[in-house]
Every structure is written in structure tokens, then in C-alpha cells.
Scaffold this active site. Structure first.
Site, mmCIF file in Angstrom:
data_model
loop_
_atom_site.group_PDB
_atom_site.id
_atom_site.type_symbol
_atom_site.label_atom_id
_atom_site.label_comp_id
_atom_site.label_asym_id
_atom_site.label_seq_id
_atom_site.Cartn_x
_atom_site.Cartn_y
_atom_site.Cartn_z
ATOM 1 N N PHE A 90 1.034 -1.139 0.052
ATOM 2 C CA PHE A 90 -0.002 -0.095 -0.087
ATOM 3 C C PHE A 90 0.824 1.376 0.034
ATOM 4 O O PHE A 90 0.234 2.157 0.433
ATOM 5 C CB PHE A 90 -1.078 0.000 1.207
ATOM 6 C CG PHE A 90 -1.721 -1.301 1.449
ATOM 7 C CD1 PHE A 90 -2.782 -1.435 0.503
ATOM 8 C CD2 PHE A 90 -1.289 -2.134 2.469
ATOM 9 C CE1 PHE A 90 -3.541 -2.793 0.546
ATOM 10 C CE2 PHE A 90 -2.250 -3.297 2.679
ATOM 11 C CZ PHE A 90 -3.224 -3.652 1.678
ATOM 12 N N GLU A 165 5.495 -6.809 -8.477
ATOM 13 C CA GLU A 165 5.718 -8.034 -7.612
ATOM 14 C C GLU A 165 6.894 -8.900 -7.674
ATOM 15 O O GLU A 165 6.886 -9.850 -7.884
ATOM 16 C CB GLU A 165 4.533 -8.885 -7.871
ATOM 17 C CG GLU A 165 3.165 -8.419 -7.906
ATOM 18 C CD GLU A 165 2.627 -7.708 -6.397
ATOM 19 O OE1 GLU A 165 3.287 -8.069 -5.596
ATOM 20 O OE2 GLU A 165 1.566 -7.021 -6.242
ATOM 21 N N GLN A 167 9.011 -9.450 -5.979
ATOM 22 C CA GLN A 167 9.556 -10.413 -4.849
ATOM 23 C C GLN A 167 9.319 -11.938 -5.110
ATOM 24 O O GLN A 167 9.979 -12.804 -4.608
ATOM 25 C CB GLN A 167 9.077 -10.157 -3.636
ATOM 26 C CG GLN A 167 7.603 -10.190 -3.469
ATOM 27 C CD GLN A 167 6.554 -9.170 -4.108
ATOM 28 O OE1 GLN A 167 7.344 -7.952 -4.601
ATOM 29 N NE2 GLN A 167 5.488 -9.178 -3.905
ATOM 30 N N CYS A 224 -2.344 4.418 13.367
ATOM 31 C CA CYS A 224 -1.831 5.811 13.805
ATOM 32 C C CYS A 224 -1.857 6.950 12.785
ATOM 33 O O CYS A 224 -1.841 8.114 13.349
ATOM 34 C CB CYS A 224 -1.075 5.792 15.097
ATOM 35 S SG CYS A 224 0.671 5.567 14.149
HETATM 36 N N1 LIG Z 1 -4.440 0.412 4.353
HETATM 37 C C1 LIG Z 1 -4.894 0.495 3.091
HETATM 38 N N2 LIG Z 1 -5.545 -0.363 2.635
HETATM 39 C C2 LIG Z 1 -6.228 -0.202 1.312
HETATM 40 N N3 LIG Z 1 -5.628 0.607 0.524
HETATM 41 C C3 LIG Z 1 -4.673 1.453 1.020
HETATM 42 C C4 LIG Z 1 -4.395 1.329 2.293
HETATM 43 N N4 LIG Z 1 -3.358 2.394 2.445
HETATM 44 C C5 LIG Z 1 -3.180 2.949 1.337
HETATM 45 N N5 LIG Z 1 -4.120 2.487 0.412
HETATM 46 C C6 LIG Z 1 -4.281 2.705 -1.071
HETATM 47 O O1 LIG Z 1 -3.273 2.128 -2.000
HETATM 48 C C7 LIG Z 1 -2.632 2.887 -2.589
HETATM 49 C C8 LIG Z 1 -1.420 2.437 -3.294
HETATM 50 O O2 LIG Z 1 -1.645 1.303 -4.140
HETATM 51 P P1 LIG Z 1 -0.615 0.431 -4.883
HETATM 52 O O3 LIG Z 1 0.287 1.502 -5.889
HETATM 53 O O4 LIG Z 1 -1.196 -0.831 -5.486
HETATM 54 O O5 LIG Z 1 0.503 0.069 -3.729
HETATM 55 P P2 LIG Z 1 1.576 -1.069 -3.512
HETATM 56 O O6 LIG Z 1 1.775 -1.572 -4.827
HETATM 57 O O7 LIG Z 1 2.769 -0.370 -2.905
HETATM 58 O O8 LIG Z 1 0.750 -1.820 -2.661
HETATM 59 C C9 LIG Z 1 -2.630 4.315 -2.113
HETATM 60 O O9 LIG Z 1 -2.496 5.450 -2.911
HETATM 61 C C10 LIG Z 1 -4.018 4.371 -1.392
HETATM 62 O O10 LIG Z 1 -4.994 4.972 -2.029
HETATM 63 C C1 LIG Z 2 4.160 -9.119 3.264
HETATM 64 C C2 LIG Z 2 3.818 -10.078 2.057
HETATM 65 C C3 LIG Z 2 3.004 -9.677 0.997
HETATM 66 N N1 LIG Z 2 3.010 -10.835 0.285
HETATM 67 C C4 LIG Z 2 2.060 -10.789 -0.948
HETATM 68 C C5 LIG Z 2 0.726 -10.197 -0.820
HETATM 69 C C6 LIG Z 2 0.488 -9.561 -2.233
HETATM 70 O O1 LIG Z 2 -0.040 -10.512 -2.771
HETATM 71 C C7 LIG Z 2 1.889 -9.105 -2.437
HETATM 72 C C8 LIG Z 2 2.100 -7.730 -2.214
HETATM 73 O O2 LIG Z 2 1.443 -6.748 -2.915
HETATM 74 P P1 LIG Z 2 1.550 -5.252 -3.281
HETATM 75 O O3 LIG Z 2 1.414 -4.891 -4.839
HETATM 76 O O4 LIG Z 2 2.937 -4.744 -2.683
HETATM 77 O O5 LIG Z 2 0.494 -4.715 -2.411
HETATM 78 O O6 LIG Z 2 2.793 -10.055 -1.997
HETATM 79 C C9 LIG Z 2 3.371 -12.153 0.539
HETATM 80 O O7 LIG Z 2 3.183 -13.204 -0.112
HETATM 81 N N2 LIG Z 2 4.053 -12.418 1.701
HETATM 82 C C10 LIG Z 2 4.348 -11.395 2.622
HETATM 83 O O8 LIG Z 2 4.959 -11.715 3.499
#
Ligand SMILES: Nc1ncnc2c1ncn2[C@@H]1O[C@H](COP(=O)(O)OP(=O)(O)O)[C@@H](O)[C@H]1O
Ligand SMILES: Cc1cn([C@H]2C[C@H](O)[C@@H](COP(=O)(O)O)O2)c(=O)[nH]c1=O
Length: 288
Positions: A90, A165, A167, A224
Site C-alpha cells: 500500500f 511484484e 519479490q 495511527c
Molecule cells: N491500508 C490500506 N488499505 C487499502 N488501500 C490502501 C491502504 N493504504 C493505502 N491504500 C491505497 O493504496 C494505494 C497504493 O496502491 P499501490 O500503488 O497498489 O501500492 P503497492 O503497490 O505499494 O501495494 C494508495 O494510494 C492508497 O490509496
Molecule cells: C508482506 C507479504 C506480502 N505478500 C504478498 C501479498 C500480495 O499478494 C503481494 C504484495 O502486493 P503489493 O502490490 O505490494 O500490495 O505480496 C506475501 O506473499 N508475503 C508477505 O510476507
């Protein structure tokens, strides 16, 4: 599998036109969102050389004689780039990746986006951010299959490769190294640097020494509102790879990671103890 053909990705400009309002939305989001990207960068000041000077055989000639000297791909600049975007869930990694790909498309560069086929949250034919912004992609089990999937000719014409993704890809290091150093591609990599236990995740950290730039993003702590650098898993599953979104994970600050992890671990301990000693009059639940 409904992966787009390379030609459909090639004409991404037309594909993106319907996305324009969404693009504008996440451009605004990116600029106005409180998330604060911290840029750690080996700022590489690229010399803009004339085409005749951009052969990497020239660059490699300055390398120590040991080590692989890869032959230049015909007609291409071999000076690719690698840009890495990391952070917890996120944090806006996918948003940032899509934004950079869009900029590349707008400047007439040929792009392809790849994601792991393990991540089937939104289907396999698109990379989708948590806000719903999306672009078509190839979903592959490992990066090395991209070339055979696209065909050599189409691969050779690519300028920019986006990887989401990251990782989940075991061959990340080799792919990035070949794509940038040998094939002259700009590779933009987005992925988690750490897993839910804050251990390094896959090979993402291994490619830092190969990178031109590294951008570490943070989210907002769900408890928080402070900057969040970690991902807390809310369930008691312990496997490293567990696909999920806000149902399973939340972004947290250091304080709430530590307290949240303690709650989860003690809950697991209690539940496991309960499995061994089922509820009885002698050990009432209130004792926990
Ligand atoms: N706790 C949360 N739950 C769901 N969506 C969130 C949360 N915190 C932030 N977001 C949304 O997720 C967006 C980022 O999404 P994304 O680019 O897919 O992030 P990442 O790829 O780093 O997981 C933020 O701009 C926000 O709108
Ligand atoms: C922390 C964590 C995440 N994953 C998985 C969960 C989601 O499918 C992706 C991460 O997606 P995002 O684009 O960064 O939101 O990774 C996991 O498999 N194991 C972990 O510990």
C-alpha cells in the site's frame, strides 16, 4: 491464459486512451498523497552520447578483462538502466511503476509490463494498483520466459520493461542484468523489499547493486496514520508467500508493527495451547 500479444502492448497508446481519466486520477494521487517517497539514489548522470557512441562494447572495454564481456545486440544502445521501487504494501509501488511506464509510452518508447502469475488477485492480464489503476501485462512464472513468449523480434524492439511484484521472481537478478547490461533495456522494478516478518523478500534486495536508482516508498500506518514502513499480516498463516490485499495485510509504523506482531504471536500461542488442551472446567478460557 489471456495475456496480451506484444502487438497489443505495442499500441498501448490507443489502449491507454480509455484509461486517461484514471491516469489523471492517479497522477493527482501521486502528487497529493501524503506518502513521502524517500529517494536513495546512486544518481547516475548518464552521458547522452551520440548513437555511434552508445555501444556497450565500448563501455565493456573499460571493464577489467576478467568477467563476462557480452556481445552487443545488433543496432541497439547497450546502455540500459535499472530503477527499483521498494516499500511495504500500500505504499504506491504499483502506482509509481504505472506512472513511469505511462511517461515512457507518452514519449514514444515501446514498453512491456510483467507480473508474476502467482498474483491472480485481479486476473492475469493486467497489473492493477490498490486504487484500481491498471495496465495490460504479461503474467509469467519466471522472467526468462518473457522473450520466448514475445518472440525475439518483438523483444529486441522493446525499450522499457516494467516488473511488478518482483519479490516473486527467482530469476530477477539474471533477468535485470541481461536486460539492462546486454540488451540495453530500461528496467523498472517494483516489489516488496521485506516480507511480513521484515525478512528480505525474494531477490529484490540483490538487484540494488545493479540499480541506477532506488526509491523507497512508505505508506500510512493504518492504526495511527504515521508513516508506515512495514507490512503486518493479520492472519495466523506462516508461509512466506501468501497472496492477499487489505483482507490479510495492513501497513504499519514501527511501534504498531512491534505491538501488532506481539498480539498475533501470543494469539497463535494461545490457540495452539488450546488445541493441545481443549477447554475444560479445570482450565477455563478466562485464565488466558
Ligand atoms: N491500508 C490500506 N488499505 C487499502 N488501500 C490502501 C491502504 N493504504 C493505502 N491504500 C491505497 O493504496 C494505494 C497504493 O496502491 P499501490 O500503488 O497498489 O501500492 P503497492 O503497490 O505499494 O501495494 C494508495 O494510494 C492508497 O490509496
Ligand atoms: C508482506 C507479504 C506480502 N505478500 C504478498 C501479498 C500480495 O499478494 C503481494 C504484495 O502486493 P503489493 O502490490 O505490494 O500490495 O505480496 C506475501 O506473499 N508475503 C508477505 O510476507
Amino acid at each position: 491464459m489471456t495475456s496480451p500479444t506484444f502487438h497489443s502492448l505495442f499500441s498501448m497508446k490507443s489502449l491507454f486512451l480509455p484509461l486517461l481519466p484514471l491516469q489523471i486520477r492517479y497522477f493527482q494521487l501521486f502528487h497529493s498523497h501524503p506518502m513521502n517517497p524517500k529517494i536513495i539514489s546512486n544518481q547516475c548522470h548518464h552521458l547522452r552520447l551520440k548513437p555511434s557512441q552508445t555501444s556497450c562494447s565500448r563501455s565493456y572495454a573499460t571493464m577489467p578483462s576478467k568477467g563476462p564481456v557480452l556481445p552487443a545486440a545488433e543496432g541497439r544502445s547497450l546502455c540500459g538502466e535499472i530503477h527499483v521501487i521498494i516499500g511495504p504494501m500500500f505504499a504506491g509501488k504499483t502506482t509509481a511503476l504505472l506512472r513511469r511506464i505511462q511517461l515512457a509510452v507518452d514519449s514514444g518508447r515501446r514498453v512491456a509490463i510483467i507480473k508474476s502469475d502467482k498474483d491472480n488477485r485481479y486476473g492475469l492480464d493486467s497489473v492493477v494498483s490498490h486504487d484500481g489503476a491498471k495496465m495490460p501485462c504479461f503474467a509469467v512464472p519466471e522472467l526468462s520466459v518473457l522473450r520466448s513468449k514475445m518472440g525475439d523480434e518483438d523483444y529486441n524492439m522493446l525499450d522499457v520493461i516494467g516488473i511488478d511484484e518482483a519479490q516473486f521472481f527467482e530469476d530477477l537478478y539474471d533477468f535485470c542484468h541481461i536486460a539492462a547490461d546486454h540488451d540495453g533495456k530500461t528496467v523498472i522494478v517494483a516489489g516488496l523489499d521485506g516480507d511480513y516478518l521484515r525478512r528480505k523478500f525474494g531477490s529484490v534486495l540483490d538487484i540494488i547493486p545493479l540499480a541506477d536508482s532506488v526509491t523507497k516508498l512508505n505508506s500510512r500506518c493504518e492504526l495511527c496514520g504515521r508513516p508506515a514502513f512495514f507490512t503486518l499480516r493479520k492472519s495466523d498463516q506462516t508461509e512466506t508467500e501468501l497472496i492477499g490485499g487489505a483482507d490479510v495485510y495492513m501497513p504499519v509504523c514501527r511501534r504498531h508493527y512491534i505491538s501488532g506482531q506481539a498480539v498475533i504471536e501470543s494469539t497463535r500461542f494461545i490457540l495452539e495451547a488450546k488445541k493441545i488442551e481443549p477447554y475444560s472446567e479445570a482450565a477455563p478460557l478466562s485464565n488466558f
